[in-house]
Write a protein that holds these residues in place. Structure first.
Motif, PDB file in Angstrom:
ATOM      1  N   UNK A 237       0.858  -1.191   0.000  1.00 31.40           N
ATOM      2  CA  UNK A 237       0.000   0.000   0.000  1.00 31.40           C
ATOM      3  C   UNK A 237       0.888   1.232   0.000  1.00 31.40           C
ATOM      4  N   UNK A 238       0.501   2.225  -0.809  1.00 25.50           N
ATOM      5  CA  UNK A 238       1.159   3.541  -0.770  1.00 25.50           C
ATOM      6  C   UNK A 238       0.116   4.548  -0.312  1.00 25.50           C
ATOM      7  N   UNK A 239       0.450   5.263   0.779  1.00 21.47           N
ATOM      8  CA  UNK A 239      -0.396   6.350   1.269  1.00 21.47           C
ATOM      9  C   UNK A 239       0.360   7.644   1.003  1.00 21.47           C
ATOM     10  N   UNK A 240      -0.275   8.590   0.329  1.00 20.66           N
ATOM     11  CA  UNK A 240       0.375   9.867   0.009  1.00 20.66           C
ATOM     12  C   UNK A 240      -0.273  10.997   0.794  1.00 20.66           C
ATOM     13  N   UNK A 241       0.588  11.886   1.288  1.00 18.36           N
ATOM     14  CA  UNK A 241       0.169  13.061   2.049  1.00 18.36           C
ATOM     15  C   UNK A 241       0.767  14.302   1.410  1.00 18.36           C
ATOM     16  N   UNK A 242       0.105  15.429   1.560  1.00 17.69           N
ATOM     17  CA  UNK A 242       0.624  16.709   1.091  1.00 17.69           C
ATOM     18  C   UNK A 242       1.462  17.316   2.223  1.00 17.69           C
TER      19      UNK A 242
ATOM     20  N   UNK B 173      -3.649  -9.341 -10.669  1.00 17.51           N
ATOM     21  CA  UNK B 173      -4.668  -8.330 -10.932  1.00 17.51           C
ATOM     22  C   UNK B 173      -4.136  -6.913 -10.875  1.00 17.51           C
ATOM     23  N   UNK B 174      -5.075  -5.986 -11.005  1.00 19.57           N
ATOM     24  CA  UNK B 174      -4.743  -4.570 -10.926  1.00 19.57           C
ATOM     25  C   UNK B 174      -4.815  -4.133  -9.473  1.00 19.57           C
ATOM     26  N   UNK B 175      -4.254  -2.995  -9.207  1.00 15.70           N
ATOM     27  CA  UNK B 175      -4.353  -2.433  -7.866  1.00 15.70           C
ATOM     28  C   UNK B 175      -5.709  -1.792  -7.655  1.00 15.70           C
ATOM     29  N   UNK B 176      -5.911  -1.276  -6.464  1.00 16.41           N
ATOM     30  CA  UNK B 176      -7.183  -0.616  -6.168  1.00 16.41           C
ATOM     31  C   UNK B 176      -6.956   0.610  -5.292  1.00 16.41           C
ATOM     32  N   UNK B 177      -7.760   1.617  -5.535  1.00 16.61           N
ATOM     33  CA  UNK B 177      -7.736   2.826  -4.720  1.00 16.61           C
ATOM     34  C   UNK B 177      -8.422   2.516  -3.402  1.00 16.61           C
ATOM     35  N   UNK B 178      -7.838   2.992  -2.308  1.00 14.88           N
ATOM     36  CA  UNK B 178      -8.391   2.773  -0.973  1.00 14.88           C
ATOM     37  C   UNK B 178      -8.925   4.084  -0.422  1.00 14.88           C
TER      38      UNK B 178
END
Length: 176
Positions: free
Chosen positions: A86-91, A166-171
């Protein structure tokens, strides 16, 4: 007579091994071939990192820009075993000093939430570990427009293949 006895024992051992292999099934054999003694399903691999991502999101308690899950090979060539990622991105703040302070705050919040610095995961980024999941935080400065937490599950998914990953998914991750 001794030679006949050795041949008989060898045949018996080979027969027992073949029978055990047939009874155990392909998943067990594949797991042993890949060196995985306690395999997990693709669903368990996903759950491991998505649960960790939810924990990270709660602990950091900052708005998430994006979060994305996928199955990833633990070796070159997209071969098994696989793991969840999982990649979580923050500003980050635009000011370099504020960005460094925000990164330190994120790291501190995770440590207070049980994420330990004893990860054996090799990275140039700050890496923490909890419940078998490695969290790699980067970057620690404002020169990059997005700060991220990469979560890597354990390499124990012996069922997923290059063809089935499979493909990834947006969480959608909640924050408190």
């Amino acid at each position: 007579m001794k030679e006949f006895d050795i041949v008989n024992r060898t045949r018996r051992a080979v027969t027992l091994i073949a029978a055990a292999t047939l009874l155990a099934g392909c998943d067990t054999v594949n797991a042993l071939i890949n060196g995985v003694t306690n395999p997990m399903t693709p669903e368990q691999a996903r759950s491991q990192v998505v649960d960790a991502a939810t924990d990270v999101s709660h602990l950091i308690a900052k708005p998430v820009e994006s979060a994305y899950f996928w199955h990833e090979s633990c070796s070159d060539g997209d071969q098994g075993p696989f793991r969840g990622a999982v990649r979580i991105s923050y500003q980050p703040p635009a000011d370099p000093q504020a960005a460094a302070a925000a990164f330190d705050d994120m790291t501190q919040r995770l440590r207070q939430g049980g994420w330990a610095a004893d990860s054996d995961f090799k990275s140039h980024a700050t890496t923490l570990k909890k419940s078998g999941v490695d969290a790699s935080l980067s970057p620690g400065h404002a020169g990059v427009p997005v700060a991220s937490v990469m979560l890597y599950g354990e390499c124990r998914d012996t069922t997923t293949t290059k063809a089935t990953k499979g493909d990834g998914e947006t969480l959608q991750l909640p924050i408190d």
